[in-house]
Design an enzyme around this catalytic site. Structure first.
Site, PDB file in Angstrom:
ATOM      1  N   CYS A 113       0.780  -1.220   0.031  1.00 28.19           N
ATOM      2  CA  CYS A 113       0.019   0.043   0.135  1.00 28.19           C
ATOM      3  C   CYS A 113       0.902   1.278  -0.139  1.00 28.19           C
ATOM      4  O   CYS A 113       0.655   2.138   0.840  1.00 28.19           O
ATOM      5  CB  CYS A 113      -1.132   0.097   1.339  1.00 28.19           C
ATOM      6  SG  CYS A 113      -1.989  -1.620   1.173  1.00 28.19           S
ATOM      7  N   TYR A 157      -1.154   4.283   1.623  1.00 34.45           N
ATOM      8  CA  TYR A 157      -2.516   4.735   0.649  1.00 34.45           C
ATOM      9  C   TYR A 157      -2.281   6.405   0.162  1.00 34.45           C
ATOM     10  O   TYR A 157      -3.338   6.904  -0.276  1.00 34.45           O
ATOM     11  CB  TYR A 157      -3.713   4.664   1.475  1.00 34.45           C
ATOM     12  CG  TYR A 157      -4.365   3.425   1.678  1.00 34.45           C
ATOM     13  CD1 TYR A 157      -3.774   2.358   1.392  1.00 34.45           C
ATOM     14  CD2 TYR A 157      -5.679   3.456   2.305  1.00 34.45           C
ATOM     15  CE1 TYR A 157      -4.419   1.009   1.302  1.00 34.45           C
ATOM     16  CE2 TYR A 157      -6.234   2.289   2.531  1.00 34.45           C
ATOM     17  CZ  TYR A 157      -5.790   1.085   2.196  1.00 34.45           C
ATOM     18  OH  TYR A 157      -6.415  -0.090   2.238  1.00 34.45           O
ATOM     19  N   TRP A 175      -3.514   5.899   5.896  1.00 35.52           N
ATOM     20  CA  TRP A 175      -3.586   4.415   6.324  1.00 35.52           C
ATOM     21  C   TRP A 175      -2.548   3.907   7.098  1.00 35.52           C
ATOM     22  O   TRP A 175      -2.508   2.896   7.985  1.00 35.52           O
ATOM     23  CB  TRP A 175      -3.473   3.603   4.902  1.00 35.52           C
ATOM     24  CG  TRP A 175      -3.643   2.198   5.102  1.00 35.52           C
ATOM     25  CD1 TRP A 175      -4.895   1.392   5.624  1.00 35.52           C
ATOM     26  CD2 TRP A 175      -2.685   1.114   5.358  1.00 35.52           C
ATOM     27  NE1 TRP A 175      -4.537   0.008   5.646  1.00 35.52           N
ATOM     28  CE2 TRP A 175      -3.201  -0.161   5.253  1.00 35.52           C
ATOM     29  CE3 TRP A 175      -1.373   1.172   4.840  1.00 35.52           C
ATOM     30  CZ2 TRP A 175      -2.341  -1.056   5.312  1.00 35.52           C
ATOM     31  CZ3 TRP A 175      -0.637  -0.036   4.856  1.00 35.52           C
ATOM     32  CH2 TRP A 175      -0.980  -1.093   5.157  1.00 35.52           C
ATOM     33  N   TYR A 380     -10.503  -5.403  -5.324  1.00 34.52           N
ATOM     34  CA  TYR A 380      -9.656  -4.849  -4.335  1.00 34.52           C
ATOM     35  C   TYR A 380      -8.360  -5.288  -4.464  1.00 34.52           C
ATOM     36  O   TYR A 380      -8.244  -6.481  -4.380  1.00 34.52           O
ATOM     37  CB  TYR A 380     -10.186  -4.602  -2.989  1.00 34.52           C
ATOM     38  CG  TYR A 380      -9.511  -3.769  -1.872  1.00 34.52           C
ATOM     39  CD1 TYR A 380      -9.161  -2.581  -2.080  1.00 34.52           C
ATOM     40  CD2 TYR A 380      -8.948  -4.437  -1.051  1.00 34.52           C
ATOM     41  CE1 TYR A 380      -8.419  -1.752  -1.462  1.00 34.52           C
ATOM     42  CE2 TYR A 380      -8.308  -3.693   0.166  1.00 34.52           C
ATOM     43  CZ  TYR A 380      -7.822  -2.484  -0.467  1.00 34.52           C
ATOM     44  OH  TYR A 380      -7.264  -1.829   0.611  1.00 34.52           O
ATOM     45  N   HIS A 381      -7.092  -4.652  -4.659  1.00 36.13           N
ATOM     46  CA  HIS A 381      -5.922  -4.995  -4.890  1.00 36.13           C
ATOM     47  C   HIS A 381      -5.591  -5.730  -5.876  1.00 36.13           C
ATOM     48  O   HIS A 381      -4.765  -6.528  -6.315  1.00 36.13           O
ATOM     49  CB  HIS A 381      -5.599  -6.094  -3.339  1.00 36.13           C
ATOM     50  CG  HIS A 381      -5.403  -5.284  -2.107  1.00 36.13           C
ATOM     51  ND1 HIS A 381      -5.522  -6.105  -0.850  1.00 36.13           N
ATOM     52  CD2 HIS A 381      -5.086  -3.882  -1.942  1.00 36.13           C
ATOM     53  CE1 HIS A 381      -5.099  -5.176   0.254  1.00 36.13           C
ATOM     54  NE2 HIS A 381      -5.001  -3.898  -0.464  1.00 36.13           N
ATOM     55  N   HIS A 470      -3.551  -0.038  -6.241  1.00 37.52           N
ATOM     56  CA  HIS A 470      -4.779   0.660  -5.826  1.00 37.52           C
ATOM     57  C   HIS A 470      -5.392   1.439  -6.762  1.00 37.52           C
ATOM     58  O   HIS A 470      -5.778   2.607  -6.290  1.00 37.52           O
ATOM     59  CB  HIS A 470      -4.315   1.275  -4.339  1.00 37.52           C
ATOM     60  CG  HIS A 470      -3.942   0.304  -3.304  1.00 37.52           C
ATOM     61  ND1 HIS A 470      -2.714  -0.380  -3.242  1.00 37.52           N
ATOM     62  CD2 HIS A 470      -4.723  -0.149  -2.355  1.00 37.52           C
ATOM     63  CE1 HIS A 470      -2.762  -1.048  -1.877  1.00 37.52           C
ATOM     64  NE2 HIS A 470      -3.940  -0.957  -1.584  1.00 37.52           N
TER      65      HIS A 470
END
Length: 539
Positions: A113, A157, A175, A380-381, A470
């Site tokens: 991330c 993030y 994050w 997601y991811h 992301h």
């Protein structure tokens, strides 16, 4: 004879034919099904298994291989026996379809991330993430990570972008490293100064200007900014907040409002891509008001940049067919944008509500059309990157916190999508592609680029090598090149020669490594030829 032909036709409905197109970079393979017109829908290749979930990836300019990484474990982060200050990486070779065994880095940097961007020399810079303050730089020559200077504050993030002067800008990222404005200071901008080899704070680039109003509050409000490097070391922030902004990175920095993105709402985990840098054109799509537990949108807008700090033009255009959050957008050589995956209702670590039909947006019609349905959800991811052979690499999805409630959400694999432009109009075969026989391997901004092709072509595109995680890829951008033919292209032996000028402004033609594609009158692109764009030493 008629009976024989009928028999062959029936058999062809059930038997597939494999067509191969050999290029100097890789082999494009597809299984032909006569019930499908691939020139309309494109084609998904067979999935290829990995020993990790590719949450992030970067195309390497010298080898044309793809660097992939996850967390410290391949299928979970902070799981049993976790060492979050390490990172599991692997290398995928699109030419041979081979993947190296995962390697655990020992830099004490958990690059999960993070912020990601590539510099003028093609070096990948990864900042923050799970180990919030660190910087690591990937050296392709030695296939190793190098420790870089720490940032001034911890981030995860966040987004970052290489600037037109070679420095790197980042902002946000609550994050990891503490929640900005809560247990640590607000996560205003900072800049990596290449000459000083150090990060410096830019307190005038205020994160408050870009905050969203999601249900998770401050924790999510400064995540995944849509950043675009522009002229005079400026940065344009197109989202995901409804509010858009300019950042001046000189001295201590300043923030200039760029107005609202029309009537759009906050669009966390949406996409924004610069599909025509020469005209300052950005396409934005999708997203959701909150990071999770929030309905995604079908919204689409075109933003047109002019001079730095001027208010941009914003136009709401026809919406996508499907709402999407956590999707990925990839610019193609034709200027079309491939939009893949995502979910209609934002929920992390699940394939529920997955958008399984990708879309292709045309800058000419400004409309979206549906493509071949995916067999594997990419939520997601997940990630996606343009490859030098003009296909798209997709992969990942899942990688849960501590453990997955639903293990089927983990997708430890890659899959290649072959866009419709690589097929003949009837969809039965791969199209004959133009070939770049010769061109410069490096050129300074504002100078001539001379190209020889094996056939007459209509135009050329430059697309910068990309890095993605992301739903963010601040490296990719496209320059539409208008060629001037040199001669009448009548000699097959000598080929067809063209010349064109590379834009002079580094805010448009961001220095670094680019893929040059020749595109014929049918929209069929060549294999990309790597060109290094640099600022003149006389500047």
């Amino acid at each position: 004879m008629a009976h024989y032909k009928k028999l062959i036709a029936i058999i062809s409905l059930f038997l597939a034919t494999v067509f191969l197109l050999f290029t100097h970079l890789e082999t494009v393979t597809f299984v032909y099904d006569p019930r499908i017109n691939y020139s309309k829908l494109g084609h998904w290749g067979a999935p290829q298994s990995l020993a990790l979930i590719p949450v992030a990836g970067a195309l390497l300019p010298h080898s044309h291989k793809v660097l992939l990484w996850a967390a410290d474990q391949g299928d979970v982060f902070q799981g049993k026996g976790s060492d979050p200050d390490t990172t599991l990486t692997a290398i995928y070779d699109p030419k041979t379809k081979t993947i190296t065994d995962p390697l655990l880095s020992n830099l004490r940097h958990g690059m999960f991330c993070p912020g990601v961007s590539t510099d003028f020399e093609g070096n990948l810079m990864v900042t923050g993430g799970k180990t919030a303050g660190r910087t690591s730089i990937y050296n392709e020559g030695s296939h190793s990570w190098i420790v870089g200077p720490n940032m001034t504050m911890g981030r995860g993030y966040h987004s970052q972008t290489t600037l037109s002067n070679g420095n790197t800008f980042t902002i946000g990222g609550s994050w990891s490293g503490g929640v900005g404005g809560d247990d640590v200071a607000l996560k205003d901008g900072e800049m990596f100064d290449t000459k000083a080899n150090a990060w410096t704070k830019l307190p005038g680039c205020t994160v408050e200007a870009i905050l969203t109003n999601g249900e998770l509050g401050k924790f999510e409000s400064d995540n995944h900014a849509w950043l675009f490097a522009w002229k005079n070391a400026s940065v344009f922030q197109a989202g995901p907040s409804r509010a858009m902004n300019w950042f001046n990175t000189h001295e201590s920095g300043t923030t200039i409002s760029a107005g609202a993105r029309a009537s759009d709402a906050d669009a966390m985990n949406g996409n924004a891509v610069m599909y025509d840098a020469l005209q300052g054109k950005i396409l934005t799509v999708g997203g959701a008001p909150s990071y999770s537990l929030s309905k995604a949108t079908r919204a689409a807008h075109i933003i047109t940049l002019g001079a730095e700090y001027d208010s941009p033009e914003v136009e709401a255009i026809e919406k996508m067919h499907y709402p999407r959050a956590y999707s990925n957008a990839v610019i193609l050589p034709t200027g079309d944008v491939f939009i893949n995956g995502g979910v209609s209702y934002a929920m992390q670590w699940t394939d529920k509500n997955a958008s399984l039909v990708p879309e292709l947006w045309s800058p000419r019609s400004q409309k979206f059309r549906k493509l071949a349905r995916m067999s594997i959800p990419r939520a997601y991811h997940s990630m996606a990157l343009l490859l030098p052979d003009a296909t798209v690499l997709t992969g990942g999805g899942g990688l849960c916190y501590t453990q997955c409630a639903d293990l089927t959400a983990n997708h430890m694999d890659l899959q290649i999508f072959t866009p419709p432009y690589l097929f003949t109009p009837n969809g039965k075969r791969l199209a004959v592609r133009p070939k770049i026989i010769f061109t410069n391997t490096s050129v300074e901004l504002g100078q001539r680029l001379v190209v020889t092709t094996d056939m007459e072509v209509l135009n050329f595109s430059l697309i910068r090598y990309g890095s993605a995680t992301h739903s963010i890829n601040t490296d990719q951008r496209r320059i539409a090149m208008q060629p001037l033919p040199l001669g009448d292209c009548s000699s097959i032996e000598q080929g067809c020669q063209y010349e064109m000028l590379v834009p002079k402004d580094p805010g448009i033609a961001l220095p670094g490594y680019w893929m040059l594609f020749a595109v014929d009158s049918q929209g069929v692109p060549s294999v990309g030829h790597t060109v290094h764009l640099s600022i003149s030493s006389r500047s």
